[in-house]
Design a protein around this motif. Structure first.
Motif, PDB file in Angstrom:
ATOM      1  N   SER A 143      -3.988 -10.310 -45.791  1.00  0.00           N
ATOM      2  CA  SER A 143      -5.217 -11.023 -46.133  1.00  0.00           C
ATOM      3  C   SER A 143      -5.052 -12.505 -45.808  1.00  0.00           C
ATOM      4  CB  SER A 143      -5.532 -10.857 -47.619  1.00  0.00           C
ATOM      5  OG  SER A 143      -4.540 -11.520 -48.403  1.00  0.00           O
ATOM      6  N   GLN A 144      -6.172 -13.229 -45.784  1.00  0.00           N
ATOM      7  CA  GLN A 144      -6.100 -14.659 -45.502  1.00  0.00           C
ATOM      8  C   GLN A 144      -5.290 -15.381 -46.574  1.00  0.00           C
ATOM      9  OE1 GLN A 144      -7.455 -16.338 -42.614  1.00  0.00           O
ATOM     10  NE2 GLN A 144      -5.855 -17.649 -43.461  1.00  0.00           N
ATOM     11  N   ARG A 158       0.278  -9.079 -39.475  1.00  0.00           N
ATOM     12  CA  ARG A 158      -1.054  -9.195 -38.868  1.00  0.00           C
ATOM     13  C   ARG A 158      -2.133  -8.531 -39.715  1.00  0.00           C
ATOM     14  NH1 ARG A 158      -1.353  -8.863 -32.268  1.00  0.00           N
ATOM     15  NH2 ARG A 158      -1.378 -11.104 -31.984  1.00  0.00           N
ATOM     16  N   ARG A 159      -1.725  -7.686 -40.635  1.00  0.00           N
ATOM     17  CA  ARG A 159      -2.703  -6.992 -41.480  1.00  0.00           C
ATOM     18  C   ARG A 159      -2.872  -7.675 -42.835  1.00  0.00           C
ATOM     19  NH1 ARG A 159       0.383  -2.631 -39.342  1.00  0.00           N
ATOM     20  NH2 ARG A 159       1.469  -2.366 -41.337  1.00  0.00           N
ATOM     21  N   PRO A 210     -13.942 -14.495 -36.061  1.00  0.00           N
ATOM     22  CA  PRO A 210     -12.967 -13.461 -36.424  1.00  0.00           C
ATOM     23  C   PRO A 210     -13.009 -12.283 -35.465  1.00  0.00           C
ATOM     24  CG  PRO A 210     -14.056 -14.290 -38.388  1.00  0.00           C
ATOM     25  CD  PRO A 210     -14.749 -14.924 -37.213  1.00  0.00           C
ATOM     26  N   ARG A 213      -5.835 -16.356 -36.707  1.00  0.00           N
ATOM     27  CA  ARG A 213      -6.913 -17.010 -35.972  1.00  0.00           C
ATOM     28  C   ARG A 213      -6.970 -16.553 -34.510  1.00  0.00           C
ATOM     29  NH1 ARG A 213      -5.489 -23.122 -37.328  1.00  0.00           N
ATOM     30  NH2 ARG A 213      -3.437 -22.125 -37.459  1.00  0.00           N
ATOM     31  N   SER A 222      -7.580  -8.421 -37.849  1.00  0.00           N
ATOM     32  CA  SER A 222      -6.528  -9.357 -38.221  1.00  0.00           C
ATOM     33  C   SER A 222      -7.130 -10.692 -38.638  1.00  0.00           C
ATOM     34  CB  SER A 222      -5.569  -9.572 -37.049  1.00  0.00           C
ATOM     35  OG  SER A 222      -4.623 -10.586 -37.355  1.00  0.00           O
ATOM     36  N   HIS A 223      -6.518 -11.311 -39.671  1.00  0.00           N
ATOM     37  CA  HIS A 223      -6.948 -12.634 -40.104  1.00  0.00           C
ATOM     38  C   HIS A 223      -6.189 -13.748 -39.388  1.00  0.00           C
ATOM     39  CE1 HIS A 223      -8.606 -10.220 -43.456  1.00  0.00           C
ATOM     40  NE2 HIS A 223      -9.529 -11.153 -43.471  1.00  0.00           N
ATOM     41  N   HIS A 277      -4.392 -14.064 -30.514  1.00  0.00           N
ATOM     42  CA  HIS A 277      -4.350 -14.532 -31.897  1.00  0.00           C
ATOM     43  C   HIS A 277      -3.148 -15.462 -32.071  1.00  0.00           C
ATOM     44  CE1 HIS A 277      -7.193 -11.593 -33.880  1.00  0.00           C
ATOM     45  NE2 HIS A 277      -6.986 -10.986 -32.713  1.00  0.00           N
TER      46      HIS A 277
END
Length: 438
Positions: free
Chosen positions: A17-18, A14-15, A318, A326, A323-324, A264
């Motif tokens: 990057s995209q 969850r941490r 966001p 969605r 978190s990235h 998410h």
């Protein structure tokens, strides 16, 4: 304690990057495709002349749905399981109300009615369900600081998969949502429950009796139905605790709450494509998804690759949690209407539509589709769309038996007519209630 490793891995994801999330997903998709092509006769045939080099290639693959999955169940699964054998096992479990145990001591079998078509079979290897404590800790809407947890799990039926959540510091007990409310509260008090899991509609039934709950709840987790903002606020005020939602389906755990309570998508467990009403891929928030295509990234026993669901969701901006994954702004149209019947004291009692669905779908494979309309308490009009010879009296006897065992009365009128699914992507309504909650 292997589930602790799973917990930290899922928390770490969850941490990411995209870019890292995109790479993780594409690697998982490639792994699933390779395994499916090597072990599933169905996918071997589907993909034998297709080159899948990029994500764009993947998004052009043909979709499947529940009907296709069930038609090809025997060839689609990678375990050599026969559809008829698995279905007989699942139906007998349902009829006997015996929900624990593994098929062939290897698989948890789920039986789903869904919102269209007939029964659906979903298999999960024991090796996966035994890892559920870690998944639940990481994606169940709880935090380590809340341990130990004594959970009361309320749903119309149980399953071995839920039972496998039990682990050190996690003790889960089940009670049917058809249990009288006061008996549920008594169990909560007796077992000193500190985490309550239940559908919103069942929590609403408990509200009038909340003052009889003597224990302190650390949290309430809802699932199986959409949790509206109004319900969430009402529940938090009534029970003086935080309320979060899990978005779970037979096809996979779609979304989980973050530390701020926002849903998410579980990007490391499912790959979800959303398309608008013009069939364009949605990449921005606040656009209604009229088509949702899911690829389960972790269940290799029954590969669900580009599986089209009827759920409609809307993405959000966001999340402040960082978190990235969605963020979901809204889930549209997941819940059916519930049914009401008079008990022996002429008091109205609720029967949840998903339980009523199970009574119907396990009675005969000749029932292709059905629709239940309720215009008054204890009065139903049921339309059956049949694919073969079937006497509605048989179903009537089953429904009367089930309702009588609950001390409820009913009058049922049957009709035999074709039923058509909507031409748009809204969910087909099996239950149409014309009465307000008593």
């Amino acid at each position: 304690m292997g589930f602790i490793k799973d917990y930290f891995y899922l928390k770490k994801n969850r941490r990411r990057s995209q870019e890292a999330i995109n790479q993780l997903q594409w690697k998982a998709i490639q792994k699933m495709l390779e395994y499916a092509k090597a072990n599933s006769p169905y996918y071997q045939n589907q993909y034998q002349n297709i080159d899948i080099v990029t994500l764009e290639d993947f998004q052009k693959l043909p979709t499947i749905n529940k009907q296709i999955m069930m038609e090809h169940f025997t060839d689609l699964n990678t375990c050599g399981l026969n559809k008829e054998d698995v279905m007989n096992y699942a139906v007998q479990k349902e009829l006997n109300k015996d929900y624990l145990g593994y098929y062939q001591d290897k698989y948890v079998v789920g039986l789903s009615s869904g919102t269209s078509g007939n029964k659906g079979l979903y298999i999960t290897p024991k090796s996966m369900t035994k890892r559920l404590p870690g998944v639940f800790l990481a994606r169940g809407g709880i935090e380590l600081k809340e341990l130990p947890l004594r959970i009361l799990f309320c749903l119309r039926v149980f399953s071995q998969g839920f039972d496998d959540i039990n682990a050190p510091l996690l003790k889960l007990k089940y009670i049917s949502t058809m249990t009288p409310v006061l008996d549920v509260i008594q169990k909560m008090n007796q077992d000193n429950i500190n985490l309550w899991m239940a559908p919103p509609s069942f929590i609403r039934q408990v509200l009038p009796f909340k003052d009889q709950i003597r224990i302190k709840l650390k949290k309430i987790i809802t699932y199986a139905e959409v949790l509206s903002a109004a319900d969430k606020a009402q529940f938090e005020a009534a029970f003086n605790t935080k309320v979060v939602e899990i978005y779970q389906a037979s096809e996979g755990q779609m979304a989980s709450p973050c530390k701020l309570g926002h849903l998410h998508i579980n990007e490391d467990m499912v790959y979800i494509e959303l398309y608008d009403q013009n069939n364009r891929l949605i990449t921005t928030p606040n656009v209604v998804g009229h088509k949702m295509i899911v690829t389960n990234l972790i269940n290799f026993a029954q590969p669900l690759i580009r599986y089209e669901m009827n759920d409609m969701i809307v993405l959000d901006s966001p999340c402040p949690c960082g978190s990235h994954f969605r963020k979901i702004k809204q889930i549209i149209g997941r819940s059916d209407d519930n049914l009401w019947f008079y008990d022996q004291n002429h008091e109205p009692r609720i029967v949840y539509s998903d339980l009523f669905s199970r009574w119907i779908i396990t009675e005969s494979d000749q029932i292709r589709e059905f629709q239940v309309t309720q215009k008054a308490i204890s009065k139903l009009e049921i339309t059956l769309d049949l694919i073969g010879d079937f006497d509605p009296k048989q179903l009537e006897r089953r429904l009367l038996k089930e309702l009588n065992e609950l001390g409820l009365s009913v009058e049922i009128h049957f009709s035999i007519n074709p039923l058509s699914l909507p031409t748009h992507f809204n969910k087909y309504k099996r239950f149409v209630s014309l009465i307000k909650n008593p």
